[in-house]
Design an enzyme around this catalytic site. Structure first.
Site, short mmCIF file in Angstrom:
data_model
loop_
_atom_site.label_atom_id
_atom_site.label_comp_id
_atom_site.label_asym_id
_atom_site.label_seq_id
_atom_site.Cartn_x
_atom_site.Cartn_y
_atom_site.Cartn_z
N ASP A 259 8.03 -12.87 -15.78
CA ASP A 259 9.21 -13.38 -16.48
C ASP A 259 10.48 -12.82 -15.86
OD1 ASP A 259 9.00 -10.84 -17.50
OD2 ASP A 259 8.98 -11.42 -19.62
N SER A 260 10.32 -11.99 -14.81
CA SER A 260 11.46 -11.60 -13.98
C SER A 260 12.14 -12.84 -13.40
CB SER A 260 11.00 -10.67 -12.84
OG SER A 260 9.92 -11.25 -12.14
N ASP B 111 3.04 -13.87 -16.99
CA ASP B 111 3.62 -13.12 -18.11
C ASP B 111 3.66 -13.96 -19.37
OD1 ASP B 111 4.35 -10.47 -17.63
OD2 ASP B 111 6.10 -11.06 -16.47
N LYS C 157 -0.38 -11.50 -18.89
CA LYS C 157 0.13 -10.12 -19.01
C LYS C 157 0.98 -10.02 -20.28
CE LYS C 157 3.25 -8.34 -15.98
NZ LYS C 157 4.45 -8.04 -16.80
N GLU D 125 3.29 -7.39 -22.71
CA GLU D 125 4.00 -6.11 -22.81
C GLU D 125 3.72 -5.45 -24.14
OE1 GLU D 125 8.18 -6.08 -21.86
OE2 GLU D 125 7.90 -7.35 -20.08
N GLU E 150 4.82 0.47 -15.54
CA GLU E 150 6.15 0.31 -14.93
C GLU E 150 7.00 1.55 -15.19
OE1 GLU E 150 8.06 -3.45 -15.64
OE2 GLU E 150 9.95 -2.79 -14.73
O1 KIV Z 1 8.19 -9.92 -14.69
C1 KIV Z 1 7.82 -9.25 -13.72
O2 KIV Z 1 8.07 -9.54 -12.56
C2 KIV Z 1 7.09 -8.02 -14.02
C3 KIV Z 1 7.02 -7.01 -12.94
C4 KIV Z 1 8.30 -6.28 -12.89
C5 KIV Z 1 5.86 -6.11 -13.10
O3 KIV Z 1 6.60 -7.84 -15.10
#
Ligand code: KIV
Length: 270
Positions: free
Chosen positions: A50-51, A89, A118, A120, A187
């Site tokens: 989600d970056s 994510d 993934k 969080e 992280e």
């Molecule tokens: O969203 C993302 O790119 C991430 C990485 C920073 C691990 O979660």
């Protein structure tokens, strides 16, 4: 095994790599062209992070990213991959309850072609991890610095520096593994804590800003190509400056991870 061989990269393949002490490389990918290029350069895990909210969409944080947008980018990446493992994510609040997480993860797998989701969060997400895992959805539990909690944290500080926080992180990692997490991602965690945690859990641990003791490493694609606006975090390295070519930069990153040259002490926290 690497994506340059014939075999697809699976969770089991990553577990075997951990058992053999072989490090693996992960990078973020948001489209089909880069998915193919990264895979051909030897990247084993493609993270649709989600970056993308920050590096693609231009937001200040990852919070505005929607599930629809994640599905769109994940489907683009899935169309470009052949053998690499695609991890997506769960965007902010798409996993607010276990049932909502199940529905969101189901869409990421069905419509986005993701193979792992993934999530969080620590102990608070254990019930969600148990539910998804029980329904056959592979989960990577993201611990340490949680970018979706940026407003609660007041920024992006290193996590687990005091002994109580470190103890809690180790405990939460074990709990999430017991709940069924197949992978962990750490992280911005002190290198010694990340190494201890990686040794103490049975599943592969992917680090970012977590030192060299993790089983795999991940970075944001834009960071290794030096195109992220603003200040580059300590844990990144621009691999394009010394290679001058994007495929060569990705290969240099993979090689540096696999050989243990990246991350070095200059990229790690105490
Ligand atoms: O969203 C993302 O790119 C991430 C990485 C920073 C691990 O979660």
């Amino acid at each position: 095994m690497s994506p340059t061989g014939d075999q697809p990269i699976t969770i089991k393949a990553l577990q075997r790599r951990k058992a053999r002490g072989e490090r693996f490389a992960c990078l973020t990918a948001y489209d089909a062209s880069f998915a193919r290029l990264l895979e051909n350069a030897g990247v084993e895990v493609l993270l649709v992070g989600d970056s993308l909210g920050m590096v693609v969409q231009g937001h200040d944080t990852t919070l505005p990213v929607t599930l629809e947008e994640m599905i769109y980018h994940c489907a683009c990446v899935a169309r470009g991959r052949r053998r690499a493992l695609v991890m997506a994510d769960m965007p902010f609040m798409s996993d607010a309850t276990p049932q909502q997480a199940l529905a969101s993860a189901g869409r990421l797998l069905k419509e986005g072609g993701a193979q792992v989701v993934k999530i969080e969060g620590g102990a608070v997400m254990a019930e969600t991890v148990r539910l998804l895992s029980g329904r056959g959805i592979p989960v990577c539990a993201h611990l340490g610095l949680l970018p979706q909690s940026v407003h609660k944290l007041g920024g992006y500080p290193v996590q687990g520096r005091d002994p109580e926080a470190a103890r809690r992180m180790l405990e939460e990692a074990r709990l999430l593994c017991k709940a069924g997490a197949d992978l962990l991602l750490l992280e911005c965690v002190p290198a010694a804590l990340a190494a201890e945690l990686s040794r103490s859990v049975p599943v592969p641990v992917i680090g970012i800003g977590a030192g060299p003791g993790c089983d795999g490493q991940v970075l944001v694609l834009h960071d290794i190509l030096g195109i992220t606006p603003g200040r580059r975090p300590r844990f990144c390295e621009n691999f394009l400056t010394r290679t001058g070519d994007i495929p060569a930069a990705i290969r240099a990153y993979v090689e540096a991870v696999q050989s243990g040259r990246f991350p070095g002490p200059e990229h790690s926290y105490e």
